[in-house]
Motif scaffolding. Structure first.
Motif: not given
Length: 214
Positions: A67-74, A102-105, A122-127
């Motif tokens: 399962y992929i979530s966050g800053a992706v298209a779908q 993407p630099d955080r993964i 970008i800038g997301e806190e405590n993801p």
């Protein structure tokens, strides 16, 4: 007597010749027919077939479910071939959004079955952690939280980022949830979220354990 033989010598010899020829013909005619001799070539021994063992079938590795979530298209659940990496999961989800970080993964990390991959904004806190789920042993499903990272997501106060961290909820649906919440003055039950466009029974089943209404 001698005179008669002398006179008829030709006749006598002719008669004897006829008798001899007739006798020879009769003798030949009475002989059994001889069977011609047939020469049969020796058979060449057929080569002995060597039994061969068919090659063993190599089982095809089962695909991994992630399962992929966050800053992706779908954001969604995807089935990928064994040996795939996080970059493959991002590509399957339509790539990064414009605000992805993407630099955080680690995009080169190999995927394991039933993992959750979260691409932070970008800038997301405590993801949520970038990678959660199975390694060598099963890991229980993580509890999604708000900005503090603890407890279920409160639908009446959740931010877009908190909603985006829910299974099957991407940025677009997260924004619809907030717009619906503002239009009706808040949620009265978690089941009410199914009134939001894009959230049906299947998606609700994925997120029901991770949401609350307060």
């Amino acid at each position: 007597m001698a005179t008669w033989l002398d006179e008829h010598r030709g006749v006598v010899f002719g008669a004897l010749s006829v008798i001899a020829v007739a006798g020879a013909g009769l003798f030949y005619w009475r002989q059994p027919a001889q069977t011609p001799i047939e020469i049969i070539p020796a058979e060449t021994a057929a080569p002995t077939a060597t039994a061969t063992t068919p090659p063993a079938n190599t089982p095809t590795p089962a695909p991994v479910r992630i399962y992929i979530s966050g800053a992706v298209a779908q954001a969604d659940v995807y089935f990928l071939p064994a040996g795939s990496i996080i970059k493959d999961a991002v590509d399957a989800a339509g790539g990064f959004t414009a605000d992805a970080d993407p630099d955080r993964i680690n995009l080169a990390l190999e995927l394991q079955d039933q993992q959750h991959i979260h691409v932070p904004h970008i800038g997301e806190e405590n993801p949520p952690p970038p990678v959660e789920g199975r390694s060598a042993a099963p890991v229980s499903a993580p509890v999604r939280g708000g900005a503090s990272g603890g407890g279920p997501v409160n639908l009446n106060t959740a931010t877009p980022e908190e909603l985006d961290s829910l299974p099957g909820i991407g940025p677009a649906i997260a924004q619809r949830i907030i717009e619906y919440r503002e239009s009706v003055g808040g949620f009265s039950s978690i089941e009410q979220i199914q009134q939001v466009s894009g959230i049906g029974p299947a998606t609700f089943a994925k997120i029901a354990d991770f949401i609350t209404v307060e």
